[in-house]
Write a protein that holds these residues in place. Structure first.
Motif, PDB file in Angstrom:
ATOM      1  N   GLU A 105      -9.835  -6.066 -14.469  1.00 43.43           N
ATOM      2  CA  GLU A 105     -10.771  -4.970 -14.194  1.00 43.43           C
ATOM      3  C   GLU A 105     -12.075  -5.484 -13.575  1.00 43.43           C
ATOM      4  O   GLU A 105     -13.167  -5.118 -13.989  1.00 43.43           O
ATOM      5  N   GLU A 106     -11.924  -6.341 -12.571  1.00 43.44           N
ATOM      6  CA  GLU A 106     -13.090  -6.913 -11.890  1.00 43.44           C
ATOM      7  C   GLU A 106     -13.577  -5.957 -10.793  1.00 43.44           C
ATOM      8  O   GLU A 106     -13.370  -6.178  -9.590  1.00 43.44           O
ATOM      9  N   LEU A 107     -14.231  -4.907 -11.225  1.00 40.90           N
ATOM     10  CA  LEU A 107     -14.713  -3.866 -10.311  1.00 40.90           C
ATOM     11  C   LEU A 107     -15.685  -4.430  -9.270  1.00 40.90           C
ATOM     12  O   LEU A 107     -15.628  -4.068  -8.091  1.00 40.90           O
ATOM     13  N   SER A 108     -16.557  -5.332  -9.700  1.00 40.52           N
ATOM     14  CA  SER A 108     -17.571  -5.891  -8.804  1.00 40.52           C
ATOM     15  C   SER A 108     -16.942  -6.653  -7.642  1.00 40.52           C
ATOM     16  O   SER A 108     -17.483  -6.667  -6.528  1.00 40.52           O
ATOM     17  N   LEU A 110     -13.937  -5.991  -6.288  1.00 41.26           N
ATOM     18  CA  LEU A 110     -13.265  -5.030  -5.413  1.00 41.26           C
ATOM     19  C   LEU A 110     -14.242  -4.319  -4.481  1.00 41.26           C
ATOM     20  O   LEU A 110     -13.945  -4.088  -3.310  1.00 41.26           O
ATOM     21  N   ILE A 111     -15.419  -3.975  -4.993  1.00 46.77           N
ATOM     22  CA  ILE A 111     -16.362  -3.196  -4.173  1.00 46.77           C
ATOM     23  C   ILE A 111     -17.050  -4.041  -3.102  1.00 46.77           C
ATOM     24  O   ILE A 111     -17.768  -3.508  -2.264  1.00 46.77           O
ATOM     25  N   LYS A 118     -17.263   2.373  -5.187  1.00 42.60           N
ATOM     26  CA  LYS A 118     -17.024   2.342  -6.641  1.00 42.60           C
ATOM     27  C   LYS A 118     -15.895   3.283  -7.042  1.00 42.60           C
ATOM     28  O   LYS A 118     -15.024   2.924  -7.844  1.00 42.60           O
ATOM     29  N   ALA A 121     -12.539   1.834  -5.965  1.00 46.03           N
ATOM     30  CA  ALA A 121     -12.221   0.685  -6.822  1.00 46.03           C
ATOM     31  C   ALA A 121     -11.733   1.159  -8.191  1.00 46.03           C
ATOM     32  O   ALA A 121     -10.769   0.614  -8.743  1.00 46.03           O
ATOM     33  N   GLU A 122     -12.376   2.184  -8.728  1.00 42.80           N
ATOM     34  CA  GLU A 122     -11.963   2.718 -10.034  1.00 42.80           C
ATOM     35  C   GLU A 122     -10.570   3.336  -9.949  1.00 42.80           C
ATOM     36  O   GLU A 122      -9.766   3.197 -10.880  1.00 42.80           O
ATOM     37  N   LEU A 125      -8.027   0.578  -9.978  1.00 38.05           N
ATOM     38  CA  LEU A 125      -7.844   0.056 -11.339  1.00 38.05           C
ATOM     39  C   LEU A 125      -6.952   0.972 -12.165  1.00 38.05           C
ATOM     40  O   LEU A 125      -6.039   0.520 -12.859  1.00 38.05           O
ATOM     41  N   LYS A 129      -3.250  -0.736 -12.395  1.00 39.36           N
ATOM     42  CA  LYS A 129      -3.261  -1.598 -13.582  1.00 39.36           C
ATOM     43  C   LYS A 129      -1.935  -1.469 -14.323  1.00 39.36           C
ATOM     44  O   LYS A 129      -1.452  -0.377 -14.581  1.00 39.36           O
TER      45      LYS A 129
END
Length: 204
Positions: A105-108, A110-111, A118, A121-122, A125, A129
């Protein structure tokens, strides 16, 4: 549906190539992770393909492995992710890197990819996932931390930096950002493809 092409590599200018298959020239768009694996022009290569039909264009995408193509197909199923954005994602990350980013869950991370905000990216996930574990296809999302990238033969280009900036712009980066990315990693001995690889790596 065109699923695979085998022919002679005539031209390559990231992220596009021209492949001669028995006298017919096919224009393909490749993610940079597949582009790095291409042979020199004039040599034979085999690519797995995905054909996209739109009202304004027919686009053929090429991949060095079925794994890359499978992820591309999963990405374009995600709401808000079209072929161009999927190409940018696969250029910025290998399948393994993307899988780990999703599972952790490395959102940072992906963006940082151009076009991935954001919300997108969410969605990635949420929708992807868990899809990287226990998949039965033999070459899909292998549980391995080793990321293999084949060594490239140098390409003779007059201005590798300009070529790299143009490729990054085609992948969705703003021209000013692409220029900064290339300048940050620029070295005289690097080819355009090596510059692109280093610039994308540094951006994440």
């Amino acid at each position: 549906m065109i699923g695979r092409l085998q022919g002679t590599l005539i031209e390559k200018q990231p992220p596009e190539i021209l492949l001669d298959v028995q006298g017919v020239g096919y224009e393909l768009l490749l993610p940079m992770t597949s582009f790095y694996n291409l042979p020199e022009t004039g040599q034979e290569c085999t690519l797995f393909t995905h054909f996209v039909v739109r009202e304004d264009a027919h686009l053929l995408f090429g991949f060095s492995s079925k794994t890359d193509r499978t992820l591309f197909r999963e990405l374009i199923k995600t709401n808000g992710v079209g072929p161009k954005l999927a190409l940018a994602i696969l250029s910025a990350m290998s399948v393994h890197e993307f899988a780990y980013a999703i599972e952790r869950e490395e959102l940072s991370k992906l963006i940082k990819i151009p076009g991935v905000g954001k919300k997108t990216a969410e969605r990635l996930l949420v929708e992807l996932k868990g899809k990287f574990k226990g998949v039965q296809q033999p070459d899909f999302f292998v549980e391995s931390k080793s990321i293999m990238v084949s060594d490239m033969e140098p390409i003779s280009l007059d201005v590798p930096s300009d070529e790299a900036i143009a490729a990054l712009t085609a992948l969705g980066y703003k021209s000013t950002d692409a220029e900064k990315m290339v300048k940050k990693v620029a070295k005289a001995e690097l080819t355009s493809e090596q510059l692109i690889r280093e610039a994308l790596k540094a951006a994440l």
